[in-house]
Design a protein around this motif. Structure first.
Motif, PDB file in Angstrom:
ATOM      1  N   ASN A  18      39.581 -24.384 -64.748  1.00 13.05           N
ATOM      2  CA  ASN A  18      40.884 -24.263 -65.395  1.00 13.05           C
ATOM      3  C   ASN A  18      40.602 -24.140 -66.891  1.00 13.05           C
ATOM      4  OD1 ASN A  18      42.533 -25.179 -62.914  1.00 13.05           O
ATOM      5  ND2 ASN A  18      41.167 -26.901 -63.255  1.00 13.05           N
ATOM      6  N   VAL A  51      45.185 -30.364 -64.817  1.00 14.24           N
ATOM      7  CA  VAL A  51      45.514 -30.090 -66.217  1.00 14.24           C
ATOM      8  C   VAL A  51      46.610 -31.030 -66.705  1.00 14.24           C
ATOM      9  CG1 VAL A  51      46.477 -28.369 -67.805  1.00 14.24           C
ATOM     10  CG2 VAL A  51      44.782 -27.680 -66.093  1.00 14.24           C
ATOM     11  N   GLY A 104      44.534 -27.579 -59.334  1.00 13.47           N
ATOM     12  CA  GLY A 104      44.172 -27.109 -60.663  1.00 13.47           C
ATOM     13  C   GLY A 104      45.215 -27.481 -61.699  1.00 13.47           C
ATOM     14  N   VAL A 130      44.438 -21.196 -63.932  1.00 16.29           N
ATOM     15  CA  VAL A 130      44.186 -22.385 -63.118  1.00 16.29           C
ATOM     16  C   VAL A 130      43.670 -21.990 -61.736  1.00 16.29           C
ATOM     17  CG1 VAL A 130      45.939 -23.744 -64.325  1.00 16.29           C
ATOM     18  CG2 VAL A 130      46.556 -22.510 -62.241  1.00 16.29           C
ATOM     19  N   SER A 131      43.064 -22.948 -61.067  1.00 20.75           N
ATOM     20  CA  SER A 131      42.506 -22.751 -59.737  1.00 20.75           C
ATOM     21  C   SER A 131      43.402 -23.397 -58.680  1.00 20.75           C
ATOM     22  CB  SER A 131      41.099 -23.356 -59.670  1.00 20.75           C
ATOM     23  OG  SER A 131      41.159 -24.736 -59.983  1.00 20.75           O
ATOM     24  N   HIS A 190      47.027 -17.809 -61.773  1.00 17.54           N
ATOM     25  CA  HIS A 190      46.013 -18.517 -60.976  1.00 17.54           C
ATOM     26  C   HIS A 190      44.884 -17.584 -60.567  1.00 17.54           C
ATOM     27  CE1 HIS A 190      47.362 -17.094 -56.928  1.00 17.54           C
ATOM     28  NE2 HIS A 190      48.576 -17.150 -57.439  1.00 17.54           N
TER      29      HIS A 190
END
Length: 448
Positions: free
Chosen positions: A110, A206, A202, A193-194, A129
């Motif tokens: 991320n 964060v 993800g 993000v994952s 993503h």
């Protein structure tokens, strides 16, 4: 980042030459915001098609499904994005990686990049993503899902729309800002993000470890859902409830049912009883399509190997999408009542487990600044009247809203996410970036 097939190194350098030199940035205040917006819009249109295809070709070639489906995770795709940003001279990223021993790299990446604006206290975020779903049945694809195919305005490949289009639209705008050397009124933030497709780990990592990154006064756009006409702005989502049912009985021979307790027939009985949830929870909200909560049996996971065996264990799953006003606790209670009735009548035991339960989140008000700016930008770019809607599918917008962060989900979509021959329109990528430009500068004339 590997060079795309159709762009040789000199051509790629030509595409990048406008951003490789380091002249001082120009304040947008030195010209009016309409003029600044038009300069950025013109920069997006210049060689935009070639850049879009080059980026998509690189991203499509990198599998990035999660370990739940046997995938490698997102690290290689993240590396390609980071390499492209470094070529732009944008290497100052903030990493918020999540450890995960199930993937070869050991982390789910991320990372965030912020291009400062005149007002550095507020940021317009584009959150996309890095993961995709697996290709599924490859025989259903016209070509290799990991080799981009371009036919006219359409690009085919796994992840092309979900969410490479979101990634690319943000990168295009960053490139245009660097190339024009303009400082926008607000910061532009790109957050990658994952694990959006499975558990949203993800974005939640964060939110947990960097609560200072996203602020309630920021404008947050998630390009992960929309319609072909660009009208649909998604401001609320149904709650997701996935349940796993394990029905336990006694295995036996198919010719001796009196000596067995058939869990398959008991599971079928329970599935049909649970169709009654549609009547138990009939509330409707016209913002959603379909307007009511949905309760569907989906996956059958365990049984017996032979036709002449009566199963002693059957496992199945249900996918439920609940309107924001429907409490998940009431649904689970009704499910348990129906499971108890099947236990009593069939002599089985039924174990019900929550496989996934999304957070309950308020909807983003239609008069929130992010929504109003997006509405105005869509009108200016497309000349259509946008509509605030809800969606039954889940994005991580609900996680953000649950943390008090208003956000909007929008993109111009073909609607082929998760399908064979998933595709993204080149012009949609460019026009999505143009819409965000208009949001950022709140200016620009309608496109004819």
């Amino acid at each position: 980042m590997p060079l795309p097939r159709r762009i040789c190194a000199p051509a790629l350098l030509l595409l990048m030459c406008c951003v490789l030199s380091p002249p001082l940035p120009l304040q947008a205040a030195q010209m009016n915001q309409a003029e600044a917006a038009e300069r950025v819009l013109a920069a997006l249109d210049k060689d935009g098609r070639e850049v879009v295809v080059a980026l998509h070709r690189t991203l499509a070639a990198i599998p990035s499904s999660g370990p739940e489906s046997g995938g490698p995770g997102e690290s290689k795709k993240a590396a390609a994005v980071l390499a492209w940003l470094r070529e732009l001279g944008l290497g100052d990223v903030q990493r918020v990686d999540l450890p995960d021993a199930r993937v070869p790299s050991g982390v789910r990446p991320n990372f965030a990049l912020v291009l400062p604006g005149r007002d550095t206290s507020r940021t317009l975020w584009i959150i996309s993503h890095l993961d995709t779903v697996p290709p599924g049945d490859r025989k259903a694809w016209t070509g290799d899902p990991y080799t981009l195919r371009v036919q006219g305005d359409l690009m085919y490949g796994r992840g092309a729309e979900d969410d490479h289009q979101g990634i690319v639209s943000g990168l295009l705008l960053a490139r245009a800002l660097v190339g024009t050397r303009l400082v926008p009124p607000l910061n532009l933030g790109l957050l990658f993000v994952s694990d959006e497709e499975v558990d949203d780990t993800g974005i939640n990592h964060v939110l947990k470890t960097r609560p200072d990154l996203l602020r309630p006064t920021d404008l947050i756009l998630i390009p992960d859902g929309g319609t072909p006409d660009a009208r649909t702005v998604i401001l609320s989502e149904k709650k997701l409830l996935w349940l796993k049912f394990t029905v336990l009985g006694k295995q036996g021979h198919g010719s001796e049912p009196d000596k067995a307790v058939n869990t398959l027939t008991a599971a079928a009985d329970l599935i049909m009883r649970l169709r009654g949830l549609y009547n138990d929870f009939p509330a409707q909200d016209p913002k959603f399509d379909p307007p009511a909560s949905t309760f569907e049996a989906t996956k059958l996971a365990a049984g017996v190997e032979s036709v002449n065996m009566i199963p002693g264990q059957t496992v199945f799953y249900m996918d439920m999408r609940l309107l924001p006003t429907v409490p998940a606790s009431a649904v689970r209670e009704r499910v348990r009542q129906q499971a108890d009735a099947v236990e009593h009548e069939s002599g089985v035991r039924v174990r019900v487990e929550v496989e996934s339960d999304s957070v309950s989140a308020p909807e983003t008000p239609a008069d929130a600044e992010v929504a109003l700016r997006l509405f105005r930008a869509i009108r200016a770019e497309y000349g259509v009247e946008p509509t605030a809607r809800g969606m039954g599918g889940r994005t991580f917008a609900s996680d953000l809203r649950a943390h008090g962060l208003p956000c909007a989900v929008w993109m111009t979509a073909t609607g082929t996410w998760h399908q064979p021959d998933e595709r993204s329109s080149i012009s949609n990528n460019l026009r999505d970036a143009r819409v965000v430009t208009r949001m950022l500068f709140e200016a620009g004339t309608p496109r004819r």
